[in-house]
Design a protein around this motif. Structure first.
Motif, PDB file in Angstrom:
ATOM      1  N   SER A   1       0.841  -1.197   0.000  1.00 34.29           N
ATOM      2  CA  SER A   1       0.000   0.000   0.000  1.00 34.29           C
ATOM      3  C   SER A   1       0.876   1.248   0.000  1.00 34.29           C
ATOM      4  CB  SER A   1      -0.927   0.011   1.217  1.00 34.29           C
ATOM      5  OG  SER A   1      -0.182   0.014   2.416  1.00 34.29           O
ATOM      6  N   TYR A   2       0.421   2.267  -0.725  1.00 34.94           N
ATOM      7  CA  TYR A   2       1.172   3.513  -0.822  1.00 34.94           C
ATOM      8  C   TYR A   2       0.952   4.344   0.439  1.00 34.94           C
ATOM      9  CZ  TYR A   2       2.779   8.047  -2.536  1.00 34.94           C
ATOM     10  OH  TYR A   2       3.441   9.251  -2.692  1.00 34.94           O
ATOM     11  N   GLN A   3       2.045   4.751   1.084  1.00 30.57           N
ATOM     12  CA  GLN A   3       1.973   5.637   2.249  1.00 30.57           C
ATOM     13  C   GLN A   3       2.459   7.037   1.865  1.00 30.57           C
ATOM     14  OE1 GLN A   3       0.585   4.512   5.085  1.00 30.57           O
ATOM     15  NE2 GLN A   3       0.361   2.477   4.160  1.00 30.57           N
ATOM     16  N   ASN A   4       3.695   7.095   1.420  1.00 25.12           N
ATOM     17  CA  ASN A   4       4.281   8.343   0.946  1.00 25.12           C
ATOM     18  C   ASN A   4       5.478   7.988   0.068  1.00 25.12           C
ATOM     19  OD1 ASN A   4       6.717   8.114   2.684  1.00 25.12           O
ATOM     20  ND2 ASN A   4       5.228   8.425   4.335  1.00 25.12           N
ATOM     21  N   GLU A   5       6.066   8.989  -0.532  1.00 21.03           N
ATOM     22  CA  GLU A   5       7.153   8.729  -1.479  1.00 21.03           C
ATOM     23  C   GLU A   5       8.377   8.114  -0.806  1.00 21.03           C
ATOM     24  OE1 GLU A   5       7.287  12.671  -2.795  1.00 21.03           O
ATOM     25  OE2 GLU A   5       5.770  12.402  -4.354  1.00 21.03           O
TER      26      GLU A   5
ATOM     27  N   ILE B   1      10.006   4.502  -1.690  1.00 22.99           N
ATOM     28  CA  ILE B   1      11.385   4.351  -2.156  1.00 22.99           C
ATOM     29  C   ILE B   1      12.153   3.374  -1.273  1.00 22.99           C
ATOM     30  CG2 ILE B   1      13.591   5.567  -2.370  1.00 22.99           C
ATOM     31  CD1 ILE B   1      11.907   8.028  -3.261  1.00 22.99           C
ATOM     32  N   ARG B   2      12.001   3.502   0.027  1.00 20.42           N
ATOM     33  CA  ARG B   2      12.678   2.586   0.961  1.00 20.42           C
ATOM     34  C   ARG B   2      12.260   1.137   0.700  1.00 20.42           C
ATOM     35  NH1 ARG B   2      16.507   5.876   2.029  1.00 20.42           N
ATOM     36  NH2 ARG B   2      16.243   7.382   3.713  1.00 20.42           N
ATOM     37  N   PHE B   3      10.969   0.950   0.430  1.00 20.78           N
ATOM     38  CA  PHE B   3      10.463  -0.398   0.155  1.00 20.78           C
ATOM     39  C   PHE B   3      11.114  -0.972  -1.101  1.00 20.78           C
ATOM     40  CE2 PHE B   3       7.387  -3.225  -1.919  1.00 20.78           C
ATOM     41  CZ  PHE B   3       7.222  -4.177  -0.916  1.00 20.78           C
ATOM     42  N   ILE B   4      11.206  -0.177  -2.155  1.00 26.41           N
ATOM     43  CA  ILE B   4      11.852  -0.626  -3.398  1.00 26.41           C
ATOM     44  C   ILE B   4      13.320  -0.956  -3.144  1.00 26.41           C
ATOM     45  CG2 ILE B   4      12.592   0.116  -5.705  1.00 26.41           C
ATOM     46  CD1 ILE B   4       9.619  -0.496  -5.600  1.00 26.41           C
ATOM     47  N   GLN B   5      14.010  -0.084  -2.429  1.00 27.66           N
ATOM     48  CA  GLN B   5      15.426  -0.320  -2.134  1.00 27.66           C
ATOM     49  C   GLN B   5      15.620  -1.627  -1.368  1.00 27.66           C
ATOM     50  OE1 GLN B   5      16.126   3.553  -0.202  1.00 27.66           O
ATOM     51  NE2 GLN B   5      17.787   3.894  -1.668  1.00 27.66           N
ATOM     52  N   ASP B   6      14.812  -1.835  -0.340  1.00 25.60           N
ATOM     53  CA  ASP B   6      14.962  -3.016   0.508  1.00 25.60           C
ATOM     54  C   ASP B   6      14.560  -4.298  -0.216  1.00 25.60           C
ATOM     55  OD1 ASP B   6      15.787  -1.356   2.537  1.00 25.60           O
ATOM     56  OD2 ASP B   6      13.849  -1.305   3.553  1.00 25.60           O
ATOM     57  N   THR B   7      13.495  -4.222  -1.000  1.00 21.55           N
ATOM     58  CA  THR B   7      12.981  -5.412  -1.679  1.00 21.55           C
ATOM     59  C   THR B   7      13.941  -5.920  -2.741  1.00 21.55           C
ATOM     60  OG1 THR B   7      10.702  -4.695  -1.294  1.00 21.55           O
ATOM     61  CG2 THR B   7      11.048  -6.351  -3.017  1.00 21.55           C
ATOM     62  N   PHE B   8      14.556  -5.004  -3.472  1.00 17.88           N
ATOM     63  CA  PHE B   8      15.383  -5.402  -4.611  1.00 17.88           C
ATOM     64  C   PHE B   8      16.875  -5.139  -4.411  1.00 17.88           C
ATOM     65  CE2 PHE B   8      11.119  -4.533  -6.288  1.00 17.88           C
ATOM     66  CZ  PHE B   8      10.849  -5.760  -6.882  1.00 17.88           C
ATOM     67  N   GLY B   9      17.256  -4.605  -3.268  1.00 20.73           N
ATOM     68  CA  GLY B   9      18.663  -4.348  -3.013  1.00 20.73           C
ATOM     69  C   GLY B   9      19.243  -3.270  -3.913  1.00 20.73           C
ATOM     70  N   ILE B  10      18.456  -2.221  -4.161  1.00 20.52           N
ATOM     71  CA  ILE B  10      18.879  -1.141  -5.054  1.00 20.52           C
ATOM     72  C   ILE B  10      19.356   0.051  -4.230  1.00 20.52           C
ATOM     73  CG2 ILE B  10      18.138   0.448  -6.870  1.00 20.52           C
ATOM     74  CD1 ILE B  10      16.009  -1.602  -7.643  1.00 20.52           C
ATOM     75  N   LYS B  11      20.569   0.506  -4.483  1.00 20.83           N
ATOM     76  CA  LYS B  11      21.115   1.640  -3.726  1.00 20.83           C
ATOM     77  C   LYS B  11      20.509   2.970  -4.155  1.00 20.83           C
ATOM     78  CE  LYS B  11      25.713  -0.032  -2.393  1.00 20.83           C
ATOM     79  NZ  LYS B  11      27.174   0.231  -2.505  1.00 20.83           N
ATOM     80  N   GLU B  12      20.268   3.110  -5.467  1.00 16.76           N
ATOM     81  CA  GLU B  12      19.875   4.412  -6.003  1.00 16.76           C
ATOM     82  C   GLU B  12      18.505   4.343  -6.669  1.00 16.76           C
ATOM     83  OE1 GLU B  12      23.304   6.762  -7.845  1.00 16.76           O
ATOM     84  OE2 GLU B  12      23.959   4.678  -8.072  1.00 16.76           O
TER      85      GLU B  12
END
Length: 309
Positions: free
Chosen positions: A192-196, A200-211
């Motif tokens: 669920s969308y909370q805020n930007e 972003i943190r969710f994407i970074q953590d889920t896929f191991g993306i730094k940037e």
């Protein structure tokens, strides 16, 4: 500008954007990035395919005249050069009608391209050219060979596959979304969308993306590098059209981020400035000089802002 020449490979569609007024212009998201990288004095290498037809010949000539190498652009005798019908709405936002079974759906794997990508500083790619198995398999080989993968999500419904997006994100070093794409990816992941920032943190953590970059049009952009997040405003300009504005933003980002010693502030200032500069002009690949752009960027001197916009 650079002491060591920076090399960036771009994979995907090269095509003609056809407008309602009858004009056509060279385009395709990865090619637009390559065009602006070349303007920034980056060595851009395009991997794609056009038809061995009159439109393909004209497109290759135009690209060569822009001093962008064409040896990575294949010529298909079976499939035509791509044309996309582009329309502008009342807000000058672009909409696209994309035909399938065109040359860039069938980009063959070439050993020379794999070597080129392996020796480049980065590989830029999106989702559209991965809609067909031939180009998709070629992309997956290139992603494995690349030292630094830049994934411009660039969703064009219905031409994308959620499972493939997840697979590519797991091999991504830098991911770029617009705000709508970020929300859509979260939906795909049942988040669920909370805020930007949370997204972003969710994407970074889920896929191991730094940037991660999120472009937000008139509301600016966000750049996350590991735990640090930068918020940048847009530059107020008179919008000519938005065709390729996100691509120019990304090219501005890449050209400065791959330059040794660049700060996050310099990188984002360059990105926001190039996006605005191109949006104030007609078409995705307008003619301009590096000095013209630098004068525009230095005049506006974009600074980060401390809170979400």
């Amino acid at each position: 500008m650079n002491t060591k020449k920076i090399n960036v490979a771009c994979f995907g569609e090269v095509l003609w954007d056809k407008f309602m007024d009858g004009n056509r212009r060279a385009g395709g998201a990865p090619f637009n990035v390559a065009y602006h990288l070349s303007k920034m004095e980056i060595e851009a290498y395009m991997i794609s395919s056009v038809g061995k037809d009159a439109l393909g010949i004209e497109l290759l000539e135009k690209i060569q005249n822009w001093k962008i190498p064409t040896e990575g652009i294949q010529e298909s005798t079976q499939y035509p050069t791509s044309q996309v019908l582009a329309t502008l709405d009342e807000n000058n936002e672009a909409q696209y009608e994309i035909v399938d079974q065109v040359a860039w759906d069938y980009i063959e794997s070439q050993p020379s391209d794999i070597v080129k990508v392996a020796n480049s500083d980065a590989l830029v790619f999106g989702t559209l050219a991965a809609r067909n198995a031939t180009s998709r398999n070629t992309l997956l080989e290139l992603v494995e060979a690349s030292p630094y993968n830049i994934f411009d999500i660039n969703l064009r419904p219905p031409h994308f596959d959620v499972a493939l997006i997840k697979q590519l994100l797991h091999h991504t070093n830098l991911a770029k979304f617009n705000k709508a794409e970020l929300r859509l990816i979260l939906d795909f992941l049942d988040k669920s969308y909370q805020n930007e920032v949370d997204s972003i943190r969710f994407i970074q953590d889920t896929f191991g993306i730094k940037e991660v970059i999120v472009s937000k049009g008139s509301k600016g952009a966000i750049y996350a590098y590991e735990d640090v997040i930068y918020h940048y405003p847009t530059i107020p300009i008179t919008v000519k059209d938005t065709v390729g504005s996100g691509d120019s933003f990304l090219a501005g980002f890449i050209s400065k981020s791959l330059e040794k010693g660049s700060s996050a502030e310099e990188i984002m200032s360059n990105a926001v400035s190039l996006g605005a500069f191109i949006t104030s002009k007609e078409g995705a690949c307008p003619d301009y000089s590096l000095s013209d752009f630098l004068a525009f960027r230095d005049q506006h001197n974009v600074k980060p802002i401390p809170e979400l916009i």
